[in-house]
Design a protein around this motif. Structure first.
Motif, PDB file in Angstrom:
ATOM      1  N   SER A  51       0.904  -1.173  -0.213  1.00  0.00           N
ATOM      2  CA  SER A  51      -0.074   0.069  -0.003  1.00  0.00           C
ATOM      3  C   SER A  51       1.078   1.209  -0.066  1.00  0.00           C
ATOM      4  O   SER A  51       2.176   1.289   0.029  1.00  0.00           O
ATOM      5  N   SER A  52       0.440   2.379   0.032  1.00  0.00           N
ATOM      6  CA  SER A  52       1.040   3.593  -0.017  1.00  0.00           C
ATOM      7  C   SER A  52       0.144   4.746   0.634  1.00  0.00           C
ATOM      8  O   SER A  52      -1.118   4.734   1.062  1.00  0.00           O
ATOM      9  N   ASP A  53       0.844   5.937   1.177  1.00  0.00           N
ATOM     10  CA  ASP A  53      -0.127   6.838   1.646  1.00  0.00           C
ATOM     11  C   ASP A  53      -1.251   7.325   0.599  1.00  0.00           C
ATOM     12  O   ASP A  53      -2.211   7.640   1.363  1.00  0.00           O
ATOM     13  N   LYS A  54      -0.848   7.444  -0.525  1.00  0.00           N
ATOM     14  CA  LYS A  54      -2.095   7.669  -1.483  1.00  0.00           C
ATOM     15  C   LYS A  54      -3.285   6.715  -1.707  1.00  0.00           C
ATOM     16  O   LYS A  54      -4.425   7.134  -1.832  1.00  0.00           O
ATOM     17  N   THR A  55      -3.012   5.654  -1.339  1.00  0.00           N
ATOM     18  CA  THR A  55      -3.975   4.608  -1.538  1.00  0.00           C
ATOM     19  C   THR A  55      -4.644   3.892  -0.144  1.00  0.00           C
ATOM     20  O   THR A  55      -5.299   2.962  -0.317  1.00  0.00           O
TER      21      THR A  55
ATOM     22  N   GLU B  35      10.241   6.196   3.723  1.00  0.00           N
ATOM     23  CA  GLU B  35       9.969   7.930   3.323  1.00  0.00           C
ATOM     24  C   GLU B  35      10.220   8.063   2.015  1.00  0.00           C
ATOM     25  O   GLU B  35       9.567   8.989   1.619  1.00  0.00           O
ATOM     26  N   GLU B  36      11.137   7.280   1.295  1.00  0.00           N
ATOM     27  CA  GLU B  36      11.186   7.436  -0.020  1.00  0.00           C
ATOM     28  C   GLU B  36      10.015   7.221  -1.184  1.00  0.00           C
ATOM     29  O   GLU B  36       9.938   8.168  -1.811  1.00  0.00           O
ATOM     30  N   THR B  37       9.596   6.289  -0.925  1.00  0.00           N
ATOM     31  CA  THR B  37       8.535   5.681  -1.829  1.00  0.00           C
ATOM     32  C   THR B  37       6.897   6.003  -1.276  1.00  0.00           C
ATOM     33  O   THR B  37       5.850   6.120  -1.986  1.00  0.00           O
TER      34      THR B  37
END
Length: 151
Positions: A20-24, A57-59
């Motif tokens: 997952s990611s911050d956006k999703t 932090e990078e992705t």
């Protein structure tokens, strides 16, 4: 916000993983929770865990896990280690917006509390939903793995 340091015993949970990611994250939690419930043919499971770990932090990406203590051989097994944890109890905004409250608690923990505390974050946290989540005045605990700083 109140942060309590607690010591937890080892706990085994079973569930499903995805990246997952911050956006999703909002969409991903809903999708993974639905997939998990469908796999078990269960409408509600308590206790219920929504865990994230290995944040980059990078992705802005991380591993996302949804599961419970209900043993299931078709699910991934995850052992939550014994140790120290920081706990923040949250209430949903307007009675049902968990995401806003959880996001606020995580930002507070990582940006304000952790830098000035005697602890290091261990890049793993989870939402712990239990009977209190279903009550008239619902709450859930956000649990953050921590270790004491070496001074």
């Amino acid at each position: 916000m109140n942060v309590d340091i607690i010591t937890l015993e080892e706990k085994t949970v079973y569930g499903l993983w995805m990246n997952s990611s911050d956006k999703t994250i909002s969409k991903d939690i809903k999708l993974l929770s639905e997939k998990y419930r469908n796999a078990l043919s269960a409408e509600k499971l308590i206790p219920f865990f929504v865990l994230s770990r290995n944040y980059s932090e990078e992705t802005k990406g991380f591993e996302l896990f949804v599961g419970s203590t209900k043993e299931c051989v078709d699910m991934s097994k995850l052992v939550l280690p014994k140790g120290d944890y920081a706990k923040i109890t949250v209430k949903p905004k307007l009675g049902f917006f968990w995401g806003l409250s959880i996001g606020e608690a995580k930002r507070y923990f990582y940006q304000q509390w952790l830098p000035s505390s005697l602890f290091n974050g261990l890049n793993m946290e989870y939402e712990y939903h239990n009977e209190k989540t279903l009550g008239k005045h619902p709450t859930a605990d956000i649990i953050f793995a921590v270790s004491k700083k070496v001074i």
